[in-house]
Design a protein around this motif. Structure first.
Motif, PDB file in Angstrom:
ATOM      1  N   TRP A   5      12.931   5.155   1.663  1.00  0.00           N
ATOM      2  CA  TRP A   5      11.952   4.068   1.753  1.00  0.00           C
ATOM      3  C   TRP A   5      11.356   3.739   0.391  1.00  0.00           C
ATOM      4  CZ3 TRP A   5      11.684   0.489   5.149  1.00  0.00           C
ATOM      5  CH2 TRP A   5      12.030   0.717   6.477  1.00  0.00           C
ATOM      6  N   VAL A   6      11.084   4.761  -0.421  1.00  0.00           N
ATOM      7  CA  VAL A   6      10.560   4.517  -1.780  1.00  0.00           C
ATOM      8  C   VAL A   6      11.580   3.716  -2.583  1.00  0.00           C
ATOM      9  CG1 VAL A   6       9.939   5.610  -3.982  1.00  0.00           C
ATOM     10  CG2 VAL A   6       8.996   6.503  -1.833  1.00  0.00           C
ATOM     11  N   ALA A   7      12.851   4.086  -2.498  1.00  0.00           N
ATOM     12  CA  ALA A   7      13.902   3.366  -3.224  1.00  0.00           C
ATOM     13  C   ALA A   7      13.992   1.909  -2.765  1.00  0.00           C
ATOM     14  CB  ALA A   7      15.246   4.072  -3.043  1.00  0.00           C
ATOM     15  N   ARG A   8      13.890   1.682  -1.451  1.00  0.00           N
ATOM     16  CA  ARG A   8      13.922   0.302  -0.928  1.00  0.00           C
ATOM     17  C   ARG A   8      12.741  -0.505  -1.455  1.00  0.00           C
ATOM     18  NH1 ARG A   8      14.680   1.987   5.146  1.00  0.00           N
ATOM     19  NH2 ARG A   8      16.445   3.325   4.789  1.00  0.00           N
ATOM     20  N   ALA A   9      11.566   0.120  -1.497  1.00  0.00           N
ATOM     21  CA  ALA A   9      10.375  -0.577  -1.990  1.00  0.00           C
ATOM     22  C   ALA A   9      10.511  -0.915  -3.468  1.00  0.00           C
ATOM     23  CB  ALA A   9       9.130   0.274  -1.763  1.00  0.00           C
ATOM     24  N   GLN A  10      11.066   0.006  -4.244  1.00  0.00           N
ATOM     25  CA  GLN A  10      11.242  -0.230  -5.669  1.00  0.00           C
ATOM     26  C   GLN A  10      12.250  -1.347  -5.925  1.00  0.00           C
ATOM     27  OE1 GLN A  10      12.042   3.863  -6.764  1.00  0.00           O
ATOM     28  NE2 GLN A  10       9.890   4.195  -7.334  1.00  0.00           N
ATOM     29  N   ALA A  11      13.196  -1.525  -5.011  1.00  0.00           N
ATOM     30  CA  ALA A  11      14.182  -2.601  -5.138  1.00  0.00           C
ATOM     31  C   ALA A  11      13.675  -3.924  -4.555  1.00  0.00           C
ATOM     32  CB  ALA A  11      15.481  -2.202  -4.443  1.00  0.00           C
ATOM     33  N   GLY A  12      12.778  -3.857  -3.550  1.00  0.00           N
ATOM     34  CA  GLY A  12      12.413  -5.064  -2.811  1.00  0.00           C
ATOM     35  C   GLY A  12      11.051  -5.664  -3.085  1.00  0.00           C
ATOM     36  N   TRP A  13      10.209  -5.015  -3.884  1.00  0.00           N
ATOM     37  CA  TRP A  13       8.829  -5.477  -4.049  1.00  0.00           C
ATOM     38  C   TRP A  13       8.717  -6.872  -4.635  1.00  0.00           C
ATOM     39  CZ3 TRP A  13       6.819  -6.835  -8.742  1.00  0.00           C
ATOM     40  CH2 TRP A  13       7.485  -6.392  -9.890  1.00  0.00           C
ATOM     41  N   GLY A  14       9.752  -7.336  -5.337  1.00  0.00           N
ATOM     42  CA  GLY A  14       9.710  -8.677  -5.932  1.00  0.00           C
ATOM     43  C   GLY A  14       9.635  -9.789  -4.902  1.00  0.00           C
ATOM     44  N   SER A  15       9.966  -9.492  -3.652  1.00  0.00           N
ATOM     45  CA  SER A  15       9.920 -10.514  -2.592  1.00  0.00           C
ATOM     46  C   SER A  15       8.526 -10.663  -1.979  1.00  0.00           C
ATOM     47  CB  SER A  15      10.921 -10.175  -1.494  1.00  0.00           C
ATOM     48  OG  SER A  15      10.551  -8.957  -0.842  1.00  0.00           O
ATOM     49  N   VAL A  16       7.580  -9.818  -2.386  1.00  0.00           N
ATOM     50  CA  VAL A  16       6.223  -9.872  -1.817  1.00  0.00           C
ATOM     51  C   VAL A  16       5.463 -11.053  -2.409  1.00  0.00           C
ATOM     52  CG1 VAL A  16       3.999  -8.668  -1.685  1.00  0.00           C
ATOM     53  CG2 VAL A  16       6.134  -7.391  -1.408  1.00  0.00           C
ATOM     54  N   ASP A  17       4.863 -11.856  -1.545  1.00  0.00           N
ATOM     55  CA  ASP A  17       3.992 -12.950  -1.982  1.00  0.00           C
ATOM     56  C   ASP A  17       2.659 -12.335  -2.400  1.00  0.00           C
ATOM     57  OD1 ASP A  17       2.282 -15.100  -2.286  1.00  0.00           O
ATOM     58  OD2 ASP A  17       2.518 -15.846  -0.240  1.00  0.00           O
ATOM     59  N   PRO A  18       2.301 -12.393  -3.690  1.00  0.00           N
ATOM     60  CA  PRO A  18       1.062 -11.760  -4.152  1.00  0.00           C
ATOM     61  C   PRO A  18      -0.197 -12.315  -3.496  1.00  0.00           C
ATOM     62  CG  PRO A  18       2.449 -12.365  -6.014  1.00  0.00           C
ATOM     63  CD  PRO A  18       3.056 -12.982  -4.785  1.00  0.00           C
ATOM     64  N   GLY A  19      -0.135 -13.513  -2.947  1.00  0.00           N
ATOM     65  CA  GLY A  19      -1.295 -14.097  -2.291  1.00  0.00           C
ATOM     66  C   GLY A  19      -1.398 -13.759  -0.812  1.00  0.00           C
ATOM     67  N   SER A  20      -0.456 -12.955  -0.301  1.00  0.00           N
ATOM     68  CA  SER A  20      -0.405 -12.689   1.134  1.00  0.00           C
ATOM     69  C   SER A  20      -1.250 -11.494   1.573  1.00  0.00           C
ATOM     70  CB  SER A  20       1.044 -12.476   1.586  1.00  0.00           C
ATOM     71  OG  SER A  20       1.558 -11.270   1.028  1.00  0.00           O
ATOM     72  N   PHE A  21      -1.895 -10.814   0.611  1.00  0.00           N
ATOM     73  CA  PHE A  21      -2.663  -9.623   0.961  1.00  0.00           C
ATOM     74  C   PHE A  21      -3.752  -9.379  -0.077  1.00  0.00           C
ATOM     75  CE2 PHE A  21       0.261  -8.111  -2.148  1.00  0.00           C
ATOM     76  CZ  PHE A  21      -0.343  -7.025  -2.768  1.00  0.00           C
ATOM     77  N   TYR A  22      -4.659  -8.493   0.269  1.00  0.00           N
ATOM     78  CA  TYR A  22      -5.639  -7.993  -0.695  1.00  0.00           C
ATOM     79  C   TYR A  22      -5.833  -6.512  -0.443  1.00  0.00           C
ATOM     80  CZ  TYR A  22      -8.962  -8.692   3.200  1.00  0.00           C
ATOM     81  OH  TYR A  22      -9.598  -8.661   4.414  1.00  0.00           O
ATOM     82  N   VAL A  23      -6.522  -5.852  -1.366  1.00  0.00           N
ATOM     83  CA  VAL A  23      -6.791  -4.424  -1.254  1.00  0.00           C
ATOM     84  C   VAL A  23      -8.287  -4.244  -1.061  1.00  0.00           C
ATOM     85  CG1 VAL A  23      -6.575  -2.160  -2.364  1.00  0.00           C
ATOM     86  CG2 VAL A  23      -4.859  -3.940  -2.820  1.00  0.00           C
ATOM     87  N   LEU A  24      -8.677  -3.529  -0.025  1.00  0.00           N
ATOM     88  CA  LEU A  24     -10.079  -3.153   0.155  1.00  0.00           C
ATOM     89  C   LEU A  24     -10.309  -1.872  -0.641  1.00  0.00           C
ATOM     90  CD1 LEU A  24     -10.836  -3.713   3.948  1.00  0.00           C
ATOM     91  CD2 LEU A  24     -11.883  -4.869   2.002  1.00  0.00           C
ATOM     92  N   VAL A  25     -11.068  -1.984  -1.723  1.00  0.00           N
ATOM     93  CA  VAL A  25     -11.339  -0.861  -2.617  1.00  0.00           C
ATOM     94  C   VAL A  25     -12.762  -0.386  -2.348  1.00  0.00           C
ATOM     95  CG1 VAL A  25     -11.489  -0.126  -5.030  1.00  0.00           C
ATOM     96  CG2 VAL A  25      -9.769  -1.821  -4.333  1.00  0.00           C
ATOM     97  N   PRO A  26     -12.957   0.888  -2.025  1.00  0.00           N
ATOM     98  CA  PRO A  26     -14.286   1.373  -1.636  1.00  0.00           C
ATOM     99  C   PRO A  26     -15.313   1.339  -2.772  1.00  0.00           C
ATOM    100  CG  PRO A  26     -12.743   3.195  -1.815  1.00  0.00           C
ATOM    101  CD  PRO A  26     -11.951   1.946  -2.006  1.00  0.00           C
ATOM    102  N   ASP A  27     -16.553   0.980  -2.407  1.00  0.00           N
ATOM    103  CA  ASP A  27     -17.711   1.035  -3.303  1.00  0.00           C
ATOM    104  C   ASP A  27     -18.573   2.245  -2.994  1.00  0.00           C
ATOM    105  OD1 ASP A  27     -17.162  -1.280  -4.640  1.00  0.00           O
ATOM    106  OD2 ASP A  27     -18.584  -2.515  -3.554  1.00  0.00           O
ATOM    107  N   THR A  28     -18.420   2.794  -1.801  1.00  0.00           N
ATOM    108  CA  THR A  28     -19.254   3.887  -1.322  1.00  0.00           C
ATOM    109  C   THR A  28     -18.894   5.183  -2.050  1.00  0.00           C
ATOM    110  OG1 THR A  28     -19.363   2.824   0.841  1.00  0.00           O
ATOM    111  CG2 THR A  28     -20.003   5.139   0.738  1.00  0.00           C
ATOM    112  N   ALA A  29     -19.897   5.876  -2.580  1.00  0.00           N
ATOM    113  CA  ALA A  29     -19.666   7.141  -3.283  1.00  0.00           C
ATOM    114  C   ALA A  29     -18.985   8.137  -2.359  1.00  0.00           C
ATOM    115  CB  ALA A  29     -20.999   7.704  -3.774  1.00  0.00           C
ATOM    116  N   GLY A  30     -17.982   8.816  -2.872  1.00  0.00           N
ATOM    117  CA  GLY A  30     -17.275   9.831  -2.096  1.00  0.00           C
ATOM    118  C   GLY A  30     -16.153   9.274  -1.234  1.00  0.00           C
ATOM    119  N   GLU A  31     -16.024   7.982  -1.138  1.00  0.00           N
ATOM    120  CA  GLU A  31     -14.969   7.367  -0.325  1.00  0.00           C
ATOM    121  C   GLU A  31     -13.806   7.003  -1.243  1.00  0.00           C
ATOM    122  OE1 GLU A  31     -12.680   6.464   2.338  1.00  0.00           O
ATOM    123  OE2 GLU A  31     -14.665   6.853   3.120  1.00  0.00           O
TER     124      GLU A  31
END
Length: 181
Positions: A121-147
């Motif tokens: 699966w890692v190898a497939r992701a490394q080969a296929g990530w170029g097909s991901v639309d960068p605008g199709s997702f976001y990352v929720l990054v924690p602000d809460t201490a310890g999270e």
């Protein structure tokens, strides 16, 4: 103008901190932890999010503060890692190997699963990530201490937003007509 006001509201909403609440798991388990997309609430909206760090820490009170980060805010090599993880995240919709997919997502973040399935699966992701639309997702990054847990979250398709908006306008128009009668 109205267009400027709406654009300002959308940008302010996307840039503000969110309150995230953990609701539950997909039910799939790799023998020690649950894998696959999790059910979350982000600012009163039900969402599905996939954890991208092997440092899973979700516990009472099950709520934390997070920022929405879009792919443009990340620099290399983290940017490519997140795109690879999102490629894997998209595979949950069409593949039943949720354990292998999730372990590959965590491997890309530094976990050490050594089975051939995860490596494939890692190898497939490394080969296929170029097909991901960068605008199709976001990352929720924690602000809460310890999270430490960040989540990948899909952005609704523009067509779906137009559909929902159209339905709401139609409901409003129907209510006005009924009120006049």
């Amino acid at each position: 103008s109205m267009k400027t006001v709406l654009l300002t509201l959308v940008v302010a909403t996307l840039a503000s901190a969110s309150t995230v609440t953990f609701l539950g798991t997909s039910g799939a388990n790799n023998g020690s932890v649950y894998v696959g997309p999790y059910s979350l609430i982000e600012d009163d909206m039900f969402i599905s999010g996939t954890c991208i760090s092997p440092d899973l820490h979700v516990g009472p009170p099950w709520t934390w503060q997070a920022e929405r980060e879009f792919i443009g805010s990340f620099v290399e090599p983290l940017r490519t890692q997140i795109l690879e993880q999102e490629w894997l995240n998209q595979q949950f919709a069409t593949n039943s190997d949720w354990i292998g997919i999730q372990e590959a997502i965590w491997d890309l973040a530094g976990a050490t699963y050594s089975d051939p399935d995860t490596a494939a699966w890692v190898a497939r992701a490394q080969a296929g990530w170029g097909s991901v639309d960068p605008g199709s997702f976001y990352v929720l990054v924690p602000d809460t201490a310890g999270e430490a847990q960040s989540f990948l979250v899909g952005v609704p398709e523009p067509g779906m937003c137009w559909l929902i908006g159209g339905v709401l306008i139609a409901i409003g128009a129907a209510r006005r007509r009924m009120a006049r009668k």
